[in-house]
Scaffold this motif. Structure first.
Motif, PDB file in Angstrom:
ATOM      1  N   SER A 106       0.858  -1.042   0.139  1.00  0.00           N
ATOM      2  CA  SER A 106      -0.052  -0.007  -0.092  1.00  0.00           C
ATOM      3  C   SER A 106       0.962   1.301  -0.080  1.00  0.00           C
ATOM      4  N   ASP A 107       1.911   1.049   0.490  1.00  0.00           N
ATOM      5  CA  ASP A 107       2.969   2.553   0.628  1.00  0.00           C
ATOM      6  C   ASP A 107       3.215   2.797  -0.572  1.00  0.00           C
ATOM      7  N   VAL A 108       3.331   1.982  -1.747  1.00  0.00           N
ATOM      8  CA  VAL A 108       3.742   2.465  -3.138  1.00  0.00           C
ATOM      9  C   VAL A 108       2.507   2.251  -4.172  1.00  0.00           C
ATOM     10  N   LEU A 109       1.542   1.500  -3.817  1.00  0.00           N
ATOM     11  CA  LEU A 109       0.291   1.221  -4.535  1.00  0.00           C
ATOM     12  C   LEU A 109      -0.886   2.084  -4.486  1.00  0.00           C
ATOM     13  N   MET A 143       6.201   2.416  -9.635  1.00  0.00           N
ATOM     14  CA  MET A 143       7.417   3.306  -8.710  1.00  0.00           C
ATOM     15  C   MET A 143       8.091   3.867  -9.939  1.00  0.00           C
ATOM     16  N   SER A 144       7.684   3.863 -11.151  1.00  0.00           N
ATOM     17  CA  SER A 144       8.616   4.600 -12.215  1.00  0.00           C
ATOM     18  C   SER A 144       8.630   5.793 -12.310  1.00  0.00           C
ATOM     19  N   GLU A 145       7.526   6.640 -11.776  1.00  0.00           N
ATOM     20  CA  GLU A 145       7.553   8.059 -11.752  1.00  0.00           C
ATOM     21  C   GLU A 145       8.042   8.613 -10.498  1.00  0.00           C
ATOM     22  N   LEU A 146       8.455   7.789  -9.494  1.00  0.00           N
ATOM     23  CA  LEU A 146       8.610   8.155  -8.111  1.00  0.00           C
ATOM     24  C   LEU A 146      10.268   8.018  -7.954  1.00  0.00           C
ATOM     25  N   ILE A 147      11.032   7.645  -8.918  1.00  0.00           N
ATOM     26  CA  ILE A 147      12.302   7.080  -8.722  1.00  0.00           C
ATOM     27  C   ILE A 147      12.967   7.385  -9.992  1.00  0.00           C
ATOM     28  N   SER A 148      14.090   8.165 -10.146  1.00  0.00           N
ATOM     29  CA  SER A 148      14.744   8.395 -11.172  1.00  0.00           C
ATOM     30  C   SER A 148      15.902   7.227 -11.593  1.00  0.00           C
ATOM     31  N   ASN A 149      16.172   6.254 -10.682  1.00  0.00           N
ATOM     32  CA  ASN A 149      17.230   5.271 -11.251  1.00  0.00           C
ATOM     33  C   ASN A 149      16.518   3.926 -10.798  1.00  0.00           C
ATOM     34  N   PRO A 150      15.845   3.141 -11.854  1.00  0.00           N
ATOM     35  CA  PRO A 150      15.134   2.107 -11.428  1.00  0.00           C
ATOM     36  C   PRO A 150      15.853   1.015 -11.293  1.00  0.00           C
ATOM     37  N   ASP A 151      17.297   1.157 -11.627  1.00  0.00           N
ATOM     38  CA  ASP A 151      18.238   0.030 -11.166  1.00  0.00           C
ATOM     39  C   ASP A 151      18.535  -0.089  -9.748  1.00  0.00           C
ATOM     40  N   PHE A 256      -9.287 -21.629   0.324  1.00  0.00           N
ATOM     41  CA  PHE A 256      -8.831 -20.346   1.016  1.00  0.00           C
ATOM     42  C   PHE A 256      -9.139 -19.136  -0.052  1.00  0.00           C
ATOM     43  N   VAL A 257      -9.640 -17.870   0.702  1.00  0.00           N
ATOM     44  CA  VAL A 257     -10.180 -16.816  -0.002  1.00  0.00           C
ATOM     45  C   VAL A 257      -9.223 -15.944   0.491  1.00  0.00           C
ATOM     46  N   SER A 258      -9.036 -14.839  -0.485  1.00  0.00           N
ATOM     47  CA  SER A 258      -8.241 -13.636  -0.365  1.00  0.00           C
ATOM     48  C   SER A 258      -8.708 -12.760  -1.282  1.00  0.00           C
ATOM     49  N   VAL A 259      -9.569 -11.601  -1.056  1.00  0.00           N
ATOM     50  CA  VAL A 259     -10.105 -10.752  -1.887  1.00  0.00           C
ATOM     51  C   VAL A 259      -9.835  -9.332  -1.593  1.00  0.00           C
ATOM     52  N   SER A 260      -8.767  -9.134  -1.364  1.00  0.00           N
ATOM     53  CA  SER A 260      -8.044  -7.763  -1.125  1.00  0.00           C
ATOM     54  C   SER A 260      -8.111  -7.038  -2.298  1.00  0.00           C
ATOM     55  N   PHE A 261      -8.162  -5.450  -2.055  1.00  0.00           N
ATOM     56  CA  PHE A 261      -8.476  -4.728  -3.246  1.00  0.00           C
ATOM     57  C   PHE A 261      -6.872  -4.329  -3.854  1.00  0.00           C
ATOM     58  N   SER A 262      -5.894  -4.422  -2.909  1.00  0.00           N
ATOM     59  CA  SER A 262      -4.423  -4.195  -3.245  1.00  0.00           C
ATOM     60  C   SER A 262      -3.589  -5.068  -2.539  1.00  0.00           C
ATOM     61  N   ASP A 263      -2.357  -5.450  -2.976  1.00  0.00           N
ATOM     62  CA  ASP A 263      -1.555  -6.341  -2.292  1.00  0.00           C
ATOM     63  C   ASP A 263      -0.009  -6.161  -3.113  1.00  0.00           C
ATOM     64  N   GLY A 264       1.000  -6.237  -2.294  1.00  0.00           N
ATOM     65  CA  GLY A 264       2.264  -6.288  -2.942  1.00  0.00           C
ATOM     66  C   GLY A 264       2.618  -7.735  -3.665  1.00  0.00           C
ATOM     67  N   ASN A 265       2.382  -8.725  -2.645  1.00  0.00           N
ATOM     68  CA  ASN A 265       2.659 -10.070  -3.188  1.00  0.00           C
ATOM     69  C   ASN A 265       1.456 -11.142  -2.761  1.00  0.00           C
ATOM     70  N   ASN A 266       1.078 -10.969  -1.623  1.00  0.00           N
ATOM     71  CA  ASN A 266       0.108 -11.753  -0.973  1.00  0.00           C
ATOM     72  C   ASN A 266       0.641 -13.093  -0.572  1.00  0.00           C
ATOM     73  N   ILE A 267       1.608 -13.084   0.422  1.00  0.00           N
ATOM     74  CA  ILE A 267       2.353 -14.081   1.065  1.00  0.00           C
ATOM     75  C   ILE A 267       1.199 -15.033   1.652  1.00  0.00           C
ATOM     76  N   SER A 268       0.218 -14.544   2.337  1.00  0.00           N
ATOM     77  CA  SER A 268      -1.004 -15.557   2.494  1.00  0.00           C
ATOM     78  C   SER A 268      -1.453 -16.463   1.680  1.00  0.00           C
TER      79      SER A 268
END
Length: 359
Positions: A106-109, A143-151, A256-268
């Motif tokens: 959520s911090d970047v999405l 994050m493309s517009e938040l960082i000048s060096n994607p490397d 198993f059900v996970s219906v989140s609006f947003s996730d980074g990876n979803n380890i659950s």
């Protein structure tokens, strides 16, 4: 190496990182705005008042001098912040290097889409980081517009511990159809939507049971909704559980059900796949990297309760066939891409390279 993590001491993710690298013999320190003490490491509590999971924690920024004082005292080889908008930004203000930020979702999405100020905070934090890790490629793209060096961005999937999350000893009920959610009771995880769908599906699944593992700000609302929908007798609230407790519950669940609006990876989701569950997940990029619809699970819209209810009923009516099809595919995916120790080995190598480059 002496590694100083900077993050929420209550977070299972932060606990895992601290415990893992301590087990490898590294000297681990944790600075946190939460007073929880993690055994076996050196803990530092910075009192910034109550911390709101929904953000607006501007007072933490004022504590950067206290954090910098601790860093100058312990002189870690690596300073690593978890969660970009709060800990990442405050850590960047300390100007200590090598400095790493791990973005969790959520911090970047979500946050930068809600506020220009959040965008500015993230740009500053990322500019002052030597390395940024994200959980998946879609986060890097955002994050493309938040960082000048994607490397500077490295994709590191956290993954699961296969000694805990596996399908060994799996035993599901022959008389009940058990559905489990392990997502926190916070708005982003959309638990009320799941309960609405369970209520609809229960008309066709007379032996339905629902396990809700987690806590959060919506707990009272969720409990009231369960009662309102007549699901009190078929729903079990577990509260906060340990990883072995979660694994045992998943091994006794068909679905198993996970219906989140947003996730980074979803380890659950990874944990459930490893435990042999048939999985239903929201049709978002975080889940698309793990689930191919009707090949090894189901992807459903985040805003259509009827479709979710119908998919739950489909899983119930065809469980044995679906489980036989999905389980071997999911176990292979987890083995190849989502083993915690393998992925953390890559992080350790990144640490070593950063230390060498700064020496």
């Amino acid at each position: 190496m002496r590694i100083c993590f900077f993050g929420d001491a209550d977070s299972i993710h932060v606990m895992r990182w601290c415990n893992h690298f301590a087990s490898l013999g590294h000297d681990i320190h944790l600075i946190s705005f939460k007073s929880t003490q993690i055994p076996g490491i050196t803990n530092y509590f910075i009192n910034a008042g109550s911390i709101d999971v929904n953000g607006k924690n501007w007072k933490v920024i004022l504590k950067y001098r206290a954090i910098k004082k601790i860093l100058n005292k312990i002189k870690p080889d690596i300073f690593h912040a978890h969660y970009a908008t709060s800990y990442g930004f405050t850590g960047a203000l300390c100007k200590y290097h090598p400095f790493i930020i791990t973005a969790l979702g959520s911090d970047v999405l979500i946050s930068p889409k809600n506020s220009f100020l959040y965008k500015s905070i993230l740009r500053f934090a990322f500019k002052h980081a030597d390395l940024i890790t994200v959980l998946a490629n879609h986060m890097k793209e955002e994050m493309s517009e938040l960082i000048s060096n994607p490397d500077k961005i490295a994709i590191v999937c956290f993954g699961i511990n296969p000694e805990v999350f596996n399908n060994l000893g799996r035993k599901v009920s022959a008389t009940e159809f058990v559905i489990t959610s392990t997502r926190a009771f916070e708005p982003v995880y959309n638990i009320p939507y799941l309960i609405e769908a369970i209520a609809m599906a229960s008309r066709e699944i007379p032996n339905i049971k629902l396990n809700l593992i987690g806590t959060g700000s919506l707990e009272n609302e969720i409990k009231n909704l369960v009662n309102e929908k007549g699901l009190k007798n078929v729903t079990k609230f577990f509260g906060k559980c340990t990883q072995p407790e979660i694994a045992n519950t998943l091994k006794e669940s068909q679905l198993f059900v996970s219906v989140s609006f947003s996730d980074g990876n979803n380890i659950s989701l990874n944990e459930a796949m490893a435990c042999g569950n048939v999985c239903i997940a929201s049709d978002i990029k975080a889940n698309q990297q793990w689930i191919e619809h009707e090949k090894n699970g189901f992807l459903v819209p985040v805003d259509n309760v009827t479709v979710l209810a119908e998919t739950i009923v489909k899983a119930y009516k065809n469980y044995n066939t679906l489980n036989s099809q999905f389980e071997p595919i999911n176990l292979k995916i987890i083995e190849e891409r989502a083993i915690w120790a393998n992925n953390m080995k890559k992080v350790e190598e990144m640490y070593i390279q950063l230390v060498k480059s700064k020496s």
